[in-house]
Design a protein around this motif. Structure first.
Motif, mmCIF file in Angstrom:
data_model
loop_
_atom_site.group_PDB
_atom_site.id
_atom_site.type_symbol
_atom_site.label_atom_id
_atom_site.label_comp_id
_atom_site.label_asym_id
_atom_site.label_seq_id
_atom_site.Cartn_x
_atom_site.Cartn_y
_atom_site.Cartn_z
ATOM 1 N N LEU A 51 0.852 -1.190 0.000
ATOM 2 C CA LEU A 51 0.000 0.000 0.000
ATOM 3 C C LEU A 51 0.887 1.240 0.000
ATOM 4 N N THR A 54 0.330 7.458 -2.139
ATOM 5 C CA THR A 54 -0.557 8.084 -3.130
ATOM 6 C C THR A 54 -1.939 7.440 -3.093
ATOM 7 N N THR A 55 -1.978 6.127 -2.966
ATOM 8 C CA THR A 55 -3.260 5.416 -2.901
ATOM 9 C C THR A 55 -4.037 5.852 -1.665
ATOM 10 N N ALA A 169 -8.720 -5.892 -5.191
ATOM 11 C CA ALA A 169 -7.327 -5.770 -4.736
ATOM 12 C C ALA A 169 -6.679 -7.138 -4.498
#
Ligand SMILES: CC(C)(COP(=O)(O)OP(=O)(O)OC[C@H]1O[C@@H](n2cnc3c(N)ncnc32)[C@H](O)[C@@H]1OP(=O)(O)O)[C@@H](O)C(=O)NCCC(=O)NCCS
Length: 202
Positions: A51, A54-55, A169
């Motif tokens: 992770l 930016t996400t 995901a």
């Protein structure tokens, strides 16, 4: 779905041990660290692993925008004594594929096993039925996720069967147990057990 009351970031839910409040930009590092743990992300449909910052920044902006529009109520979980220290997320969001809005949550691993998510979910459920005309809430847990199933059962959700659900995901569809809680069942539980919210701040 949600009224004006929840659409501003002064809105907070207070439980015995927690603050539930809007996620903010300053939470990004905590979310990267806690939700970046594979033990957390692997049970979720949408948290990628690894992770990146930016996400997470994008998640925070989207959650706040969706809260502002009243389409969702996504809240950071923080200890009552440390409201700035995010330790997890709980949210209710529309789900076109389900019979009703979907409840989701995660908690950082150092805080597991203390009843904190049960406390947070019970408060969110109370806010949902108190502040919206919604008739039903849905949720789902991967079949190997016994802790999440237990949280939902403790909060009054009924198991409605198994199914395949999209986990983008995780790379595809995975088997889940589905759960639902309707207003009547929640009202009965609420009369029996009393309120789960200590206070609402807006
Ligand atoms: C699932 C999760 C949110 C639980 O948070 P938590 O604060 O530890 O949950 P609580 O302490 O409120 O309740 C957990 C319950 O599950 C039980 N439990 C935990 N692990 C278990 C296991 N392997 N088998 C059976 N029960 C289990 C606990 O004993 C407790 O029940 P109890 O109060 O009756 O003893 C947390 O583990 C998490 O974030 N996991 C990763 C992300 C996730 O799964 N999100 C949900 C996606 S559906």
């Amino acid at each position: 779905m949600f009224p004006d009351l929840t659409r501003d970031d002064v809105f907070r839910l207070e439980t015995r041990r927690l603050w539930l409040r809007w996620p903010c930009a300053a939470d990004a590092a905590a979310i990267v660290a806690l939700a970046g743990d594979r033990a957390v992300s692997e049970m979720t449909a949408r948290i990628p692993h690894p992770l990146d910052r930016t996400t997470v920044d994008g998640f925070i902006v989207k959650a706040r925008w969706s809260n502002t529009e009243g389409r969702s109520l996504v809240m950071g979980i923080a200890p009552r004594g440390k409201p700035q220290s995010l330790i997890g997320i709980v949210g209710i969001e529309p789900d076109p594929g389900e019979a009703g809005p979907h409840l989701g949550y995660w908690l950082g691993t150092p805080h597991w096993g203390n009843g904190l998510v049960t406390e947070a979910v019970a408060a969110m459920v109370e806010a949902y039925f108190a502040y919206t005309p919604g008739r039903v809430l849905t949720s789902a847990a991967r079949i190997e996720n016994a802790a999440s199933r237990r949280v939902l059962q403790k909060c009054g959700f009924a198991h409605t069967g198994a199914a395949l659900a999209p986990f983008p995901a995780r790379g595809g569809d995975l088997p889940v147990d589905r759960f639902r809680l309707d207003r009547r069942a929640w009202e009965r539980r609420h009369e029996r057990q009393g309120p789960d919210l200590v206070a609402v701040h807006a």
